[in-house]
Write a protein that holds these residues in place. Structure first.
Motif, PDB file in Angstrom:
ATOM      1  N   VAL A   1     -56.502  65.232   9.830  1.00  0.00           N
ATOM      2  CA  VAL A   1     -56.380  64.947  11.258  1.00  0.00           C
ATOM      3  C   VAL A   1     -55.686  63.598  11.419  1.00  0.00           C
ATOM      4  O   VAL A   1     -55.968  62.635  10.704  1.00  0.00           O
ATOM      5  N   ARG A   2     -54.736  63.559  12.326  1.00  0.00           N
ATOM      6  CA  ARG A   2     -54.013  62.315  12.619  1.00  0.00           C
ATOM      7  C   ARG A   2     -54.691  61.652  13.807  1.00  0.00           C
ATOM      8  O   ARG A   2     -54.807  62.250  14.886  1.00  0.00           O
ATOM      9  N   LEU A   3     -55.124  60.417  13.630  1.00  0.00           N
ATOM     10  CA  LEU A   3     -55.855  59.699  14.664  1.00  0.00           C
ATOM     11  C   LEU A   3     -55.019  58.535  15.178  1.00  0.00           C
ATOM     12  O   LEU A   3     -54.282  57.897  14.419  1.00  0.00           O
ATOM     13  N   PRO A   4     -55.159  58.210  16.465  1.00  0.00           N
ATOM     14  CA  PRO A   4     -54.490  57.009  16.981  1.00  0.00           C
ATOM     15  C   PRO A   4     -55.185  55.745  16.461  1.00  0.00           C
ATOM     16  O   PRO A   4     -56.375  55.774  16.124  1.00  0.00           O
ATOM     17  N   ARG A   5     -54.436  54.659  16.375  1.00  0.00           N
ATOM     18  CA  ARG A   5     -55.001  53.353  16.014  1.00  0.00           C
ATOM     19  C   ARG A   5     -55.113  52.528  17.290  1.00  0.00           C
ATOM     20  O   ARG A   5     -54.109  52.199  17.939  1.00  0.00           O
ATOM     21  N   ILE A   6     -56.341  52.211  17.699  1.00  0.00           N
ATOM     22  CA  ILE A   6     -56.571  51.443  18.916  1.00  0.00           C
ATOM     23  C   ILE A   6     -56.897  50.006  18.514  1.00  0.00           C
ATOM     24  O   ILE A   6     -57.962  49.728  17.957  1.00  0.00           O
ATOM     25  N   GLU A   7     -55.954  49.088  18.801  1.00  0.00           N
ATOM     26  CA  GLU A   7     -56.123  47.695  18.409  1.00  0.00           C
ATOM     27  C   GLU A   7     -56.752  46.851  19.520  1.00  0.00           C
ATOM     28  O   GLU A   7     -57.447  45.871  19.226  1.00  0.00           O
ATOM     29  N   SER A   8     -56.496  47.237  20.759  1.00  0.00           N
ATOM     30  CA  SER A   8     -57.104  46.498  21.866  1.00  0.00           C
ATOM     31  C   SER A   8     -57.284  47.417  23.071  1.00  0.00           C
ATOM     32  O   SER A   8     -56.562  48.405  23.230  1.00  0.00           O
TER      33      SER A   8
ATOM     34  N   ALA B   1     -41.985  45.627  22.718  1.00  0.00           N
ATOM     35  CA  ALA B   1     -40.734  45.032  22.262  1.00  0.00           C
ATOM     36  C   ALA B   1     -40.967  44.104  21.077  1.00  0.00           C
ATOM     37  O   ALA B   1     -41.897  43.285  21.082  1.00  0.00           O
ATOM     38  N   GLY B   2     -40.133  44.282  20.052  1.00  0.00           N
ATOM     39  CA  GLY B   2     -40.176  43.402  18.890  1.00  0.00           C
ATOM     40  C   GLY B   2     -41.275  43.721  17.901  1.00  0.00           C
ATOM     41  O   GLY B   2     -41.404  43.030  16.884  1.00  0.00           O
ATOM     42  N   GLU B   3     -42.089  44.738  18.160  1.00  0.00           N
ATOM     43  CA  GLU B   3     -43.193  45.079  17.248  1.00  0.00           C
ATOM     44  C   GLU B   3     -43.049  46.547  16.854  1.00  0.00           C
ATOM     45  O   GLU B   3     -43.322  47.441  17.647  1.00  0.00           O
ATOM     46  N   THR B   4     -42.619  46.777  15.617  1.00  0.00           N
ATOM     47  CA  THR B   4     -42.320  48.121  15.140  1.00  0.00           C
ATOM     48  C   THR B   4     -43.558  49.018  15.202  1.00  0.00           C
ATOM     49  O   THR B   4     -44.634  48.637  14.729  1.00  0.00           O
ATOM     50  N   MET B   5     -43.391  50.174  15.807  1.00  0.00           N
ATOM     51  CA  MET B   5     -44.393  51.244  15.848  1.00  0.00           C
ATOM     52  C   MET B   5     -45.559  50.947  16.788  1.00  0.00           C
ATOM     53  O   MET B   5     -46.383  51.808  17.040  1.00  0.00           O
TER      54      MET B   5
ATOM     55  N   ILE C   1     -55.593  49.403  29.798  1.00  0.00           N
ATOM     56  CA  ILE C   1     -54.444  49.344  28.901  1.00  0.00           C
ATOM     57  C   ILE C   1     -54.945  49.398  27.455  1.00  0.00           C
ATOM     58  O   ILE C   1     -55.818  48.603  27.065  1.00  0.00           O
ATOM     59  N   LEU C   2     -54.392  50.353  26.706  1.00  0.00           N
ATOM     60  CA  LEU C   2     -54.650  50.433  25.276  1.00  0.00           C
ATOM     61  C   LEU C   2     -53.416  49.937  24.536  1.00  0.00           C
ATOM     62  O   LEU C   2     -52.279  50.196  24.947  1.00  0.00           O
ATOM     63  N   ARG C   3     -53.644  49.251  23.420  1.00  0.00           N
ATOM     64  CA  ARG C   3     -52.555  48.865  22.538  1.00  0.00           C
ATOM     65  C   ARG C   3     -52.897  49.334  21.122  1.00  0.00           C
ATOM     66  O   ARG C   3     -54.050  49.286  20.703  1.00  0.00           O
ATOM     67  N   GLY C   4     -51.849  49.794  20.418  1.00  0.00           N
ATOM     68  CA  GLY C   4     -52.079  50.285  19.064  1.00  0.00           C
ATOM     69  C   GLY C   4     -50.913  51.133  18.582  1.00  0.00           C
ATOM     70  O   GLY C   4     -49.758  50.905  18.958  1.00  0.00           O
ATOM     71  N   LYS C   5     -51.214  52.147  17.787  1.00  0.00           N
ATOM     72  CA  LYS C   5     -50.197  53.038  17.218  1.00  0.00           C
ATOM     73  C   LYS C   5     -50.612  54.491  17.429  1.00  0.00           C
ATOM     74  O   LYS C   5     -51.802  54.798  17.532  1.00  0.00           O
ATOM     75  N   ASP C   6     -49.612  55.365  17.490  1.00  0.00           N
ATOM     76  CA  ASP C   6     -49.829  56.815  17.633  1.00  0.00           C
ATOM     77  C   ASP C   6     -50.639  57.148  18.880  1.00  0.00           C
ATOM     78  O   ASP C   6     -51.426  58.106  18.906  1.00  0.00           O
ATOM     79  N   LEU C   7     -50.438  56.378  19.945  1.00  0.00           N
ATOM     80  CA  LEU C   7     -51.220  56.588  21.167  1.00  0.00           C
ATOM     81  C   LEU C   7     -50.786  57.846  21.917  1.00  0.00           C
ATOM     82  O   LEU C   7     -51.500  58.298  22.824  1.00  0.00           O
ATOM     83  N   GLU C   8     -49.655  58.429  21.544  1.00  0.00           N
ATOM     84  CA  GLU C   8     -49.217  59.670  22.195  1.00  0.00           C
ATOM     85  C   GLU C   8     -50.164  60.834  21.904  1.00  0.00           C
ATOM     86  O   GLU C   8     -50.093  61.882  22.551  1.00  0.00           O
ATOM     87  N   LEU C   9     -51.063  60.661  20.933  1.00  0.00           N
ATOM     88  CA  LEU C   9     -52.023  61.722  20.607  1.00  0.00           C
ATOM     89  C   LEU C   9     -53.137  61.840  21.645  1.00  0.00           C
ATOM     90  O   LEU C   9     -53.857  62.842  21.672  1.00  0.00           O
ATOM     91  N   ILE C  10     -53.317  60.838  22.478  1.00  0.00           N
ATOM     92  CA  ILE C  10     -54.443  60.806  23.412  1.00  0.00           C
ATOM     93  C   ILE C  10     -54.120  61.639  24.651  1.00  0.00           C
ATOM     94  O   ILE C  10     -53.109  61.402  25.329  1.00  0.00           O
TER      95      ILE C  10
END
Length: 420
Positions: free
Chosen positions: A327-334, A380-384, A350-359
């Motif tokens: 299972v691919r899970l989003p990474r929620i950093e904040s 901007a300026g932060e890959t992924m 507001i959520l920040r992280g990676k793979d948030l399109e899964l939500i």
């Protein structure tokens, strides 16, 4: 005037003339010059022998060399020997014409056989510890095989022949008997269509030790996942550790990991016992257990049901053992709850992280969630890294309540470590 006794003989009725079983089995297309023998009649008055292909309508019968043991008119002769060159003959029925001294031709049918079936993957390996096992034979002419038995006694093995899969492949179900021992070399006796005597495949099978086996799998999941996993799930993008309780695996055994559905497999993992690299580790933990660590997402896509199997070079491959579902899970950093209203009872967050399109939805428990309308925005300026605007009901059920999210296609929310 003629002195003495005159013997008058009736010409033989050649309708009963036939090839001996041994002769029938020797008539094989492409074999070359083949000796045959006719029986069933008195051949002493036969003076000509020819062979005709009924498929060649206008071709003249070809002469066939033959001999009578006592010569023409040499007394009763119950057999006739001849030689047929099969190098240019195709498999099929032919007419053998016998002409006696009265000039009349009598026909008997003979069949030129296709080449004898051959076994191409001998010896096949049969494992101790499995009373019944299916094995695939490869070779030529296997569709013509009617039965397979043992050439050296039925006490070691019984064979049930499966339906043909073309001419070059055939499954058999083999049942080892109580007398079978490791390293036994077994010969097969095959009964072939249109052949009287069975053919023998020498050393067609070898009895080897038991196949390796994976009895039980224990899983150790990462402890720092921001989104909760369900039973049997394996996170993509993180290393997961396993202990495989196994038996009968060799020190050089190979562990193969792939998806049950080939369409979801990205890169099958094949790793030897004792091997360690950047992508995976497999080492012996105890004489009957293996430690395994790898990223499930490197092998299969989300939804892939991962399976593992152990393979020894001689004894073969174990049955596949399920490891879990990727299972691919989003990474929620904040997670930041704002005072911006998003409807009558909802507020924006507001959520920040990676793979948030899964939500797909978000809420305060696993039952009620608000549909996420927005798409994640790259930072901007932060890959992924991404930010995602969501809506949440207000008020929250309790201070510092944890956030729940729904992945796309799911009907219940998952707990996260994010709190307002």
């Amino acid at each position: 005037p003629v002195g003495g006794v005159i013997h008058v003989h009736a010409l033989s009725d050649l309708a009963a003339a036939r090839l001996t079983p041994e002769s029938r089995d020797r008539l094989i297309a492409g074999e070359g010059k083949v000796a045959i023998e006719l029986t069933g009649a008195d051949f002493e008055f036969v003076q000509k022998l020819t062979l005709k292909n009924p498929r060649e309508r206008y071709a003249a019968p070809a002469p066939v060399n033959f001999t009578l043991p006592s010569g023409l008119r040499g007394g009763a002769q119950p057999k006739l020997e001849a030689e047929i060159d099969t190098r240019e003959l195709a498999a099929g029925d032919y007419k053998l014409q016998l002409t006696q001294v009265d000039g009349k031709a009598h026909e008997t049918t003979l069949k030129v056989l296709p080449p004898v079936p051959q076994l191409g993957n001998s010896p096949v390996r049969l494992n101790l510890g499995e009373r019944t096992q299916r094995v695939t034979l490869h070779g030529t002419g296997l569709s013509r095989v009617l039965r397979i038995g043992m050439d050296d006694g039925p006490q070691k093995i019984q064979i049930k022949l499966g339906p043909p899969a073309g001419d070059s492949q055939r499954d058999i179900t083999a049942t080892l008997g109580d007398h079978a021992r490791k390293d036994d070399q077994l010969s097969f006796r095959a009964t072939v269509e249109n052949m009287d005597a069975p053919i023998v495949w020498k050393d067609a099978a070898e009895v080897v030790g038991p196949r390796p086996r994976i009895d039980h799998v224990r899983t150790s999941l990462p402890s720092d996942l921001e989104v909760g996993l369900r039973a049997g799930e394996l996170p993509s993008g993180a290393f997961v550790s396993f202990v495989l309780d196994a038996r009968d695996f060799a020190p050089s055994a190979t562990l193969s990991i792939a998806c049950a559905s080939q369409n979801l497999t990205l890169h099958p993992l094949n790793i030897h016992v004792g091997e360690q690299n950047a992508g995976a580790t497999l080492r012996r933990a105890t004489p009957e257990s293996l430690f395994l660590s790898f990223d499930p997402g490197a092998v299969g896509q989300s939804g892939c049901k991962l399976e593992a199997s152990l393979e020894n070079e001689i004894e073969g491959r174990s049955d596949a053992k399920p490891l879990g579902v990727v299972v691919r899970l989003p990474r929620i950093e904040s997670f930041q709850l704002t005072d911006e209203k998003a409807g009558a009872t909802n507020y924006a967050a507001i959520l920040r992280g990676k793979d948030l399109e899964l939500i797909a939805k978000a809420g305060w428990d696993d039952k009620i969630g608000v549909v996420v309308e927005a798409l994640p925005v790259p930072i901007a300026g932060e890959t992924m890294r991404q930010s995602l605007r969501i809506a949440l009901q207000w008020p929250a059920p309790e201070p510092h309540a944890p956030l729940y999210i729904w992945l796309r296609g799911e009907t219940a929310g998952r707990p996260t470590d994010a709190k307002f």
